[in-house]
Design an enzyme around this catalytic site. Structure first.
Site, mmCIF file in Angstrom:
data_model
loop_
_atom_site.group_PDB
_atom_site.id
_atom_site.type_symbol
_atom_site.label_atom_id
_atom_site.label_comp_id
_atom_site.label_asym_id
_atom_site.label_seq_id
_atom_site.Cartn_x
_atom_site.Cartn_y
_atom_site.Cartn_z
ATOM 1 N N ASP A 1 0.862 -1.171 0.000
ATOM 2 C CA ASP A 1 0.000 0.000 0.000
ATOM 3 C C ASP A 1 0.914 1.241 0.000
ATOM 4 O O ASP A 1 2.126 1.125 0.231
ATOM 5 C CB ASP A 1 -0.846 -0.081 1.280
ATOM 6 N N PHE A 2 0.343 2.422 -0.226
ATOM 7 C CA PHE A 2 1.156 3.642 -0.218
ATOM 8 C C PHE A 2 0.937 4.481 1.058
ATOM 9 O O PHE A 2 1.772 4.495 1.941
ATOM 10 C CB PHE A 2 0.879 4.484 -1.482
ATOM 11 N N ASP A 3 -0.243 5.114 1.182
ATOM 12 C CA ASP A 3 -0.463 6.057 2.290
ATOM 13 C C ASP A 3 -0.463 5.364 3.650
ATOM 14 O O ASP A 3 -1.169 4.375 3.854
ATOM 15 C CB ASP A 3 -1.812 6.770 2.106
ATOM 16 N N ASP B 1 -1.789 -0.768 5.957
ATOM 17 C CA ASP B 1 -2.162 -0.223 7.268
ATOM 18 C C ASP B 1 -3.652 -0.045 7.482
ATOM 19 O O ASP B 1 -4.081 0.306 8.576
ATOM 20 C CB ASP B 1 -1.517 1.165 7.447
#
Ligand SMILES: [Mg+2]
Length: 267
Positions: free
Chosen positions: A25-27, A204
């Site tokens: 994932d990124f954020d 997350d």
């Protein structure tokens, strides 16, 4: 042994089965959570580690709710695979594929974005059109729970009226085309296309749980080895510790994990 050392060794052991890949994932995983979604930046040490890992593994992929163009610009590495809008679009080696069905929803999403921007014109609410979906962020609200209720009251009827799916994440509500895609199917698609036998996934938030569950299913069926790593935060979904195979504390520890993993893979 430190927690990071332990997770890195487990990941390294799994990734030695080839072909293997690291998906993230990124954020909130590779970038710190910031007041406005547009301020998010990849941690420089994470970018360096991903560049090394892309040479060491068969694939390194970012699976995100952001659009492909947006996340590619923020990560800035051309040898990664970018899967955006929760699997509705994909970029690899200069080739950008978009789910054709999702394109029919673009005019509707544009109209709703305009309507929401008029109705919620306070700086506490940020309406972000991501071409194939839209995100309404309320992180800057003084009372996020109150604003969340107001937004849901506005967005639920709009979703119904326009035949869109409503999903939620960390201080964000999203409207997406009603196409059966999520990070779990996006991950399964990548595994199939690349014939991956082992995958490490990091995330997350709520939408990442779909990928973690899918990886557990593939592992249980003996189709791929897998390790899912949850990034802890105060806003993490309550199920994260139970669904993730391992946990790390925040973006700083993700950086430490990726660096250590790269060194272990170097042998
Ligand atoms: Mg996230």
């Amino acid at each position: 042994m430190s927690a990071i050392e332990d997770v890195a060794r487990r990941a390294s052991a799994i990734l030695s089965t080839r072909p293997s890949g690291l998906c993230s994932d990124f954020d909130g995983t590779l970038s710190r959570i910031v007041p406005s979604a547009d301020q998010a930046q990849i941690e420089p040490s994470i970018r360096d580690a991903l560049a090394l890992l892309a040479r060491q593994l068969d694939v390194v992929a970012i699976i995100t709710g952001r659009s492909v163009d947006d996340v590619r610009r923020r990560v800035g590495l051309d040898d990664l695979v970018y899967i955006g809008n929760h699997g509705l679009e994909r970029w690899e080696g200069g080739v950008h594929e978009v789910d054709p069905e999702s394109l029919a929803y673009v005019p509707r999403l544009q109209a709703i974005t305009g309507e929401l921007a008029n109705r919620f014109s306070s700086p506490a609410v940020e309406v972000e059109l991501k071409t194939l979906s839209l995100s309404v962020h309320y992180r800057r609200a003084a009372d996020p729970q109150e604003v969340e209720c107001q937004l849901l009251a506005a967005l639920e009827p709009l979703a119904r009226q326009h035949g869109l799916r409503l999903t939620r994440g960390r201080m964000v509500i999203e409207l997406r085309p009603p196409i059966d895609r999520d990070k779990g199917s996006a991950l399964a698609d990548l595994i199939e296309r690349r014939g991956l036998k082992a995958v490490v996934f990091l995330g997350d938030d709520r939408t990442d749980l779909d990928a973690m569950r899918r990886l557990a299913t593939l592992r249980a069926r003996g189709l791929a080895q897998g390790l899912s790593i949850g990034v802890r935060s105060e806003e993490a979904p309550p199920e994260l510790p139970e669904i993730a195979d391992a946990l790390v504390d925040g973006v700083d520890r993700v950086a430490a994990f990726l660096q250590r993993l790269s060194r272990l893979l170097e042998g």
